[in-house]
Design a protein around this motif. Structure first.
Motif, PDB file in Angstrom:
ATOM      1  N   THR A  27       0.840  -1.198   0.000  1.00  8.92           N
ATOM      2  CA  THR A  27       0.000   0.000   0.000  1.00  8.92           C
ATOM      3  C   THR A  27       0.876   1.249   0.000  1.00  8.92           C
ATOM      4  O   THR A  27       2.060   1.179   0.346  1.00  8.92           O
ATOM      5  N   ALA A  28       0.261   2.370  -0.385  1.00  7.04           N
ATOM      6  CA  ALA A  28       1.002   3.632  -0.405  1.00  7.04           C
ATOM      7  C   ALA A  28       1.225   4.130   1.014  1.00  7.04           C
ATOM      8  O   ALA A  28       0.383   3.942   1.900  1.00  7.04           O
ATOM      9  N   ALA A  30       2.671   7.703   2.977  1.00  5.76           N
ATOM     10  CA  ALA A  30       3.177   9.085   2.840  1.00  5.76           C
ATOM     11  C   ALA A  30       3.664   9.537   4.220  1.00  5.76           C
ATOM     12  O   ALA A  30       4.795   9.235   4.598  1.00  5.76           O
ATOM     13  N   GLY A  31       2.807  10.194   5.006  1.00  5.55           N
ATOM     14  CA  GLY A  31       3.228  10.581   6.351  1.00  5.55           C
ATOM     15  C   GLY A  31       3.039   9.455   7.365  1.00  5.55           C
ATOM     16  O   GLY A  31       3.649   9.440   8.429  1.00  5.55           O
ATOM     17  N   GLY A  32       2.177   8.515   7.044  1.00  6.50           N
ATOM     18  CA  GLY A  32       1.932   7.368   7.929  1.00  6.50           C
ATOM     19  C   GLY A  32       1.028   7.672   9.116  1.00  6.50           C
ATOM     20  O   GLY A  32       0.769   6.798   9.936  1.00  6.50           O
ATOM     21  N   THR A  33       0.498   8.885   9.202  1.00  7.35           N
ATOM     22  CA  THR A  33      -0.251   9.269  10.413  1.00  7.35           C
ATOM     23  C   THR A  33      -1.564   8.514  10.564  1.00  7.35           C
ATOM     24  O   THR A  33      -2.026   8.306  11.673  1.00  7.35           O
ATOM     25  N   GLU A  34      -2.170   8.100   9.470  1.00 10.06           N
ATOM     26  CA  GLU A  34      -3.373   7.260   9.533  1.00 10.06           C
ATOM     27  C   GLU A  34      -2.992   5.794   9.388  1.00 10.06           C
ATOM     28  O   GLU A  34      -3.476   4.939  10.133  1.00 10.06           O
ATOM     29  N   LEU A  35      -2.127   5.541   8.413  1.00 15.54           N
ATOM     30  CA  LEU A  35      -1.808   4.153   8.061  1.00 15.54           C
ATOM     31  C   LEU A  35      -1.187   3.384   9.227  1.00 15.54           C
ATOM     32  O   LEU A  35      -1.608   2.259   9.546  1.00 15.54           O
ATOM     33  N   HIS A  76       0.674  19.210   5.716  1.00 16.63           N
ATOM     34  CA  HIS A  76      -0.191  20.298   6.189  1.00 16.63           C
ATOM     35  C   HIS A  76       0.660  21.512   6.558  1.00 16.63           C
ATOM     36  O   HIS A  76       0.303  22.648   6.260  1.00 16.63           O
ATOM     37  N   THR A 109       0.082  14.366   5.089  1.00 19.03           N
ATOM     38  CA  THR A 109       0.045  15.006   3.776  1.00 19.03           C
ATOM     39  C   THR A 109      -1.407  15.227   3.327  1.00 19.03           C
ATOM     40  O   THR A 109      -2.330  14.542   3.795  1.00 19.03           O
ATOM     41  N   ASN A 113      -4.510  12.513   3.435  1.00 19.42           N
ATOM     42  CA  ASN A 113      -5.791  12.919   4.036  1.00 19.42           C
ATOM     43  C   ASN A 113      -6.943  12.545   3.106  1.00 19.42           C
ATOM     44  O   ASN A 113      -7.923  11.918   3.523  1.00 19.42           O
ATOM     45  N   ALA A 115      -6.921  10.475   0.397  1.00 19.89           N
ATOM     46  CA  ALA A 115      -6.976   9.058   0.011  1.00 19.89           C
ATOM     47  C   ALA A 115      -7.552   8.196   1.124  1.00 19.89           C
ATOM     48  O   ALA A 115      -8.195   7.172   0.861  1.00 19.89           O
ATOM     49  N   ASP A 122     -11.008  18.128   7.019  1.00 19.83           N
ATOM     50  CA  ASP A 122     -11.184  19.575   6.778  1.00 19.83           C
ATOM     51  C   ASP A 122     -10.900  19.941   5.326  1.00 19.83           C
ATOM     52  O   ASP A 122     -11.714  20.630   4.694  1.00 19.83           O
ATOM     53  N   ILE A 166      -2.991   9.485  -5.888  1.00 20.19           N
ATOM     54  CA  ILE A 166      -3.216  10.932  -6.048  1.00 20.19           C
ATOM     55  C   ILE A 166      -1.849  11.548  -6.331  1.00 20.19           C
ATOM     56  O   ILE A 166      -0.880  11.270  -5.619  1.00 20.19           O
ATOM     57  N   ARG A 185     -15.472  25.424  11.539  1.00 15.87           N
ATOM     58  CA  ARG A 185     -15.415  24.037  12.031  1.00 15.87           C
ATOM     59  C   ARG A 185     -15.810  24.017  13.504  1.00 15.87           C
ATOM     60  O   ARG A 185     -15.551  24.983  14.228  1.00 15.87           O
ATOM     61  N   ARG A 191     -11.120  15.550  16.016  1.00 10.23           N
ATOM     62  CA  ARG A 191     -11.471  15.944  14.648  1.00 10.23           C
ATOM     63  C   ARG A 191     -12.804  16.680  14.664  1.00 10.23           C
ATOM     64  O   ARG A 191     -13.566  16.571  15.617  1.00 10.23           O
TER      65      ARG A 191
HETATM   66  C1  LIG Z   1      -4.671  12.637  16.085  1.00  9.20           C
HETATM   67  C2  LIG Z   1      -5.127  13.040  14.700  1.00  9.20           C
HETATM   68  C3  LIG Z   1      -5.923  14.156  14.536  1.00  9.20           C
HETATM   69  C4  LIG Z   1      -6.345  14.531  13.249  1.00  9.20           C
HETATM   70  N1  LIG Z   1      -7.137  15.635  13.094  1.00  9.20           N
HETATM   71  C5  LIG Z   1      -7.531  15.998  11.862  1.00  9.20           C
HETATM   72  C6  LIG Z   1      -8.349  17.145  11.666  1.00  9.20           C
HETATM   73  O1  LIG Z   1      -8.714  17.841  12.594  1.00  9.20           O
HETATM   74  N2  LIG Z   1      -8.708  17.466  10.394  1.00  9.20           N
HETATM   75  C7  LIG Z   1      -8.298  16.726   9.311  1.00  9.20           C
HETATM   76  O2  LIG Z   1      -8.642  17.077   8.190  1.00  9.20           O
HETATM   77  N3  LIG Z   1      -7.525  15.646   9.478  1.00  9.20           N
HETATM   78  C8  LIG Z   1      -7.135  15.270  10.710  1.00  9.20           C
HETATM   79  N4  LIG Z   1      -6.369  14.172  10.866  1.00  9.20           N
HETATM   80  C9  LIG Z   1      -6.038  13.400   9.668  1.00  9.20           C
HETATM   81  C10 LIG Z   1      -4.709  13.848   9.057  1.00  9.20           C
HETATM   82  O3  LIG Z   1      -4.929  14.982   8.270  1.00  9.20           O
HETATM   83  C11 LIG Z   1      -4.233  12.705   8.239  1.00  9.20           C
HETATM   84  O4  LIG Z   1      -3.797  11.747   9.202  1.00  9.20           O
HETATM   85  C12 LIG Z   1      -3.094  12.945   7.297  1.00  9.20           C
HETATM   86  O5  LIG Z   1      -3.304  14.010   6.431  1.00  9.20           O
HETATM   87  C13 LIG Z   1      -2.890  11.701   6.463  1.00  9.20           C
HETATM   88  O6  LIG Z   1      -1.769  11.899   5.656  1.00  9.20           O
HETATM   89  P1  LIG Z   1      -0.549  10.888   5.694  1.00  9.20           P
HETATM   90  O7  LIG Z   1       0.434  11.403   4.712  1.00  9.20           O
HETATM   91  O8  LIG Z   1      -0.037  10.669   7.070  1.00  9.20           O
HETATM   92  O9  LIG Z   1      -1.262   9.572   5.173  1.00  9.20           O
HETATM   93  P2  LIG Z   1      -0.828   8.057   5.407  1.00  9.20           P
HETATM   94  O10 LIG Z   1      -1.149   7.641   6.788  1.00  9.20           O
HETATM   95  O11 LIG Z   1       0.566   7.825   4.934  1.00  9.20           O
HETATM   96  O12 LIG Z   1      -1.833   7.353   4.392  1.00  9.20           O
HETATM   97  C14 LIG Z   1      -3.235   7.376   4.609  1.00  9.20           C
HETATM   98  C15 LIG Z   1      -3.913   6.526   3.546  1.00  9.20           C
HETATM   99  O13 LIG Z   1      -3.805   7.155   2.277  1.00  9.20           O
HETATM  100  C16 LIG Z   1      -3.079   6.328   1.351  1.00  9.20           C
HETATM  101  N5  LIG Z   1      -2.249   7.284   0.603  1.00  9.20           N
HETATM  102  C17 LIG Z   1      -1.344   8.156   1.097  1.00  9.20           C
HETATM  103  N6  LIG Z   1      -0.912   8.991   0.128  1.00  9.20           N
HETATM  104  C18 LIG Z   1      -1.552   8.611  -1.013  1.00  9.20           C
HETATM  105  C19 LIG Z   1      -1.536   9.086  -2.361  1.00  9.20           C
HETATM  106  N7  LIG Z   1      -0.783  10.142  -2.744  1.00  9.20           N
HETATM  107  N8  LIG Z   1      -2.333   8.478  -3.272  1.00  9.20           N
HETATM  108  C20 LIG Z   1      -3.122   7.426  -2.905  1.00  9.20           C
HETATM  109  N9  LIG Z   1      -3.165   6.921  -1.656  1.00  9.20           N
HETATM  110  C21 LIG Z   1      -2.398   7.526  -0.720  1.00  9.20           C
HETATM  111  C22 LIG Z   1      -2.334   5.309   2.194  1.00  9.20           C
HETATM  112  O14 LIG Z   1      -2.152   4.110   1.505  1.00  9.20           O
HETATM  113  C23 LIG Z   1      -3.301   5.148   3.375  1.00  9.20           C
HETATM  114  O15 LIG Z   1      -4.350   4.274   3.022  1.00  9.20           O
HETATM  115  C24 LIG Z   1      -5.929  13.770  12.126  1.00  9.20           C
HETATM  116  C25 LIG Z   1      -5.119  12.654  12.287  1.00  9.20           C
HETATM  117  C26 LIG Z   1      -4.716  12.271  13.560  1.00  9.20           C
HETATM  118  C27 LIG Z   1      -3.824  11.055  13.721  1.00  9.20           C
END
Ligand SMILES: Cc1cc2nc3c(=O)[nH]c(=O)nc-3n(C[C@H](O)[C@H](O)[C@H](O)COP(=O)(O)OP(=O)(O)OC[C@H]3O[C@@H](n4cnc5c(N)ncnc54)[C@H](O)[C@@H]3O)c2cc1C
Length: 291
Positions: A27-28, A30-35, A76, A109, A113, A115, A122, A166, A185, A191
């Motif tokens: 899987t992709a 990026a920042g890993g914050t969700e994954l 962000h 990223t 967010n 994906a 937001d 994306i 908001r 969130r």
């Molecule tokens: C504690 C907490 C609070 C948060 N609060 C908010 C908030 O108030 N508002 C808000 O909007 N968001 C909020 N978030 C969400 C946050 O914005 C996302 O966690 C972040 O933007 C995800 O980006 P990432 O690069 O870490 O994604 P990752 O964790 O790396 O990936 C997330 C998912 O997207 C896929 N992916 C990643 N990049 C791509 C790409 N380019 N193309 C296709 N698939 C892709 C991955 O495979 C995975 O499934 C919060 C998150 C946390 C953990």
């Protein structure tokens, strides 16, 4: 516990898409914050993480004649501090300044967010109001652009195909003298519980086009057409009573989804009405010209 995995660093976008399409355990990343949280909780299990951050073509933020382009791996924090975003879409930079916490803003990223398809996103709500398009690239080598309004299809559901990534988000530049966005908001813990984004376009003293978008309280960001129709043709100096009517119309028309324990449907409807009213007020105040 985090299951074991391998991180691969592709040399190109083509290689990244091919790896993802060819391996169901990849899987992709990026920042890993969700994954990484999803993997820790056992909600996702991948043996291979394809790291998108080394790909320079996904990181750029550029401002062309007609549009702002934000690369998918722009964090962000970078978006918040980007002069290009401040010029062409200040509402986005201002909104991302307040989301999550410094750790998530520094590494999360905009592509991740969107994906992930998190319904409380937001940026997704704001991007629908701004008529943005999401650029995607597939393993078949094809690129396509999807309207932000069509990209998210429901909670954690997007229109991405397997192996498709994306690459950027394209935001048309609104006419600076005729357009303004308001964004509100409501957050209780982490969130947003409800989101409202309102974009107004004017000609002379009249609102000629409007976007009213409700997010977080709905399964995905949705436009409130009835509220938009109330705004179109109204004077650009719209008063608070009219803004309140628009807010109520948005709350009645929206497909409210009380899926979180934080708020029931009646409370969500009330929040949406107030947030839309306030976002309309913000957009009216931000319109240039005498008030
Ligand atoms: C504690 C907490 C609070 C948060 N609060 C908010 C908030 O108030 N508002 C808000 O909007 N968001 C909020 N978030 C969400 C946050 O914005 C996302 O966690 C972040 O933007 C995800 O980006 P990432 O690069 O870490 O994604 P990752 O964790 O790396 O990936 C997330 C998912 O997207 C896929 N992916 C990643 N990049 C791509 C790409 N380019 N193309 C296709 N698939 C892709 C991955 O495979 C995975 O499934 C919060 C998150 C946390 C953990």
């Amino acid at each position: 516990m985090l299951p074991p995995f391998t991180i691969v660093r592709p040399a190109s976008l083509t290689e990244a898409c091919a790896t993802l399409a060819g391996d169901p355990d990849a899987t992709a990343y990026a920042g890993g914050t969700e994954l990484i949280i999803a993997m820790k909780l056992g909600l996702a299990d991948y043996a291979v993480l394809v790291d998108l951050k080394p790909l320079p073509e996904l990181a750029e933020i550029t401002l062309g004649d007609g549009r702002l382009r934000i690369g998918a791996t722009a964090t962000h924090r970078r978006i918040t501090h980007s002069p290009e975003v401040a010029t062409a879409f200040p509402a986005l930079g201002a909104a991302l300044r307040h989301i999550a916490n410094p750790r998530v803003r520094n590494t999360g990223t905009i592509g991740g967010n969107l994906a992930f398809g998190e319904p409380h996103s937001d940026p997704a709500t704001l991007l629908v109001a701004a008529d943005a398009e999401i650029s995607c690239h597939g393993a078949d080598g094809r690129s396509r652009r999807v309207a932000a309004a069509d990209f998210l299809q429901g909670p954690f559901q997007t229109c991405l195909s397997p192996g498709e990534l994306i690459t950027s988000i394209d935001v048309p530049r609104p006419h600076p003298n005729r357009s303004a966005i308001g964004f509100r908001r409501f957050v209780l813990t982490e969130r947003a519980v409800a989101l409202a984004a309102v974009r107004l376009d004017t000609s002379g003293d009249v609102i000629v086009d409007a976007r009213v978008v409700v997010g977080a309280a709905t399964p995905r960001p949705v436009r409130a057409n009835a509220a938009e129709q109330l705004l179109i043709g109204s004077p650009a100096t719209l008063d608070q009573v009219s803004a309140r009517t628009v807010g109520q119309a948005a709350a009645e028309a929206s497909d409210i989804d009380a899926r979180d324990a934080e708020a029931d449907a009646d409370y969500l409807r009330h929040l949406v009405a107030v947030l839309v009213e306030d976002a309309v007020g913000d957009a009216v105040s931000a319109l240039p010209g005498p008030k």
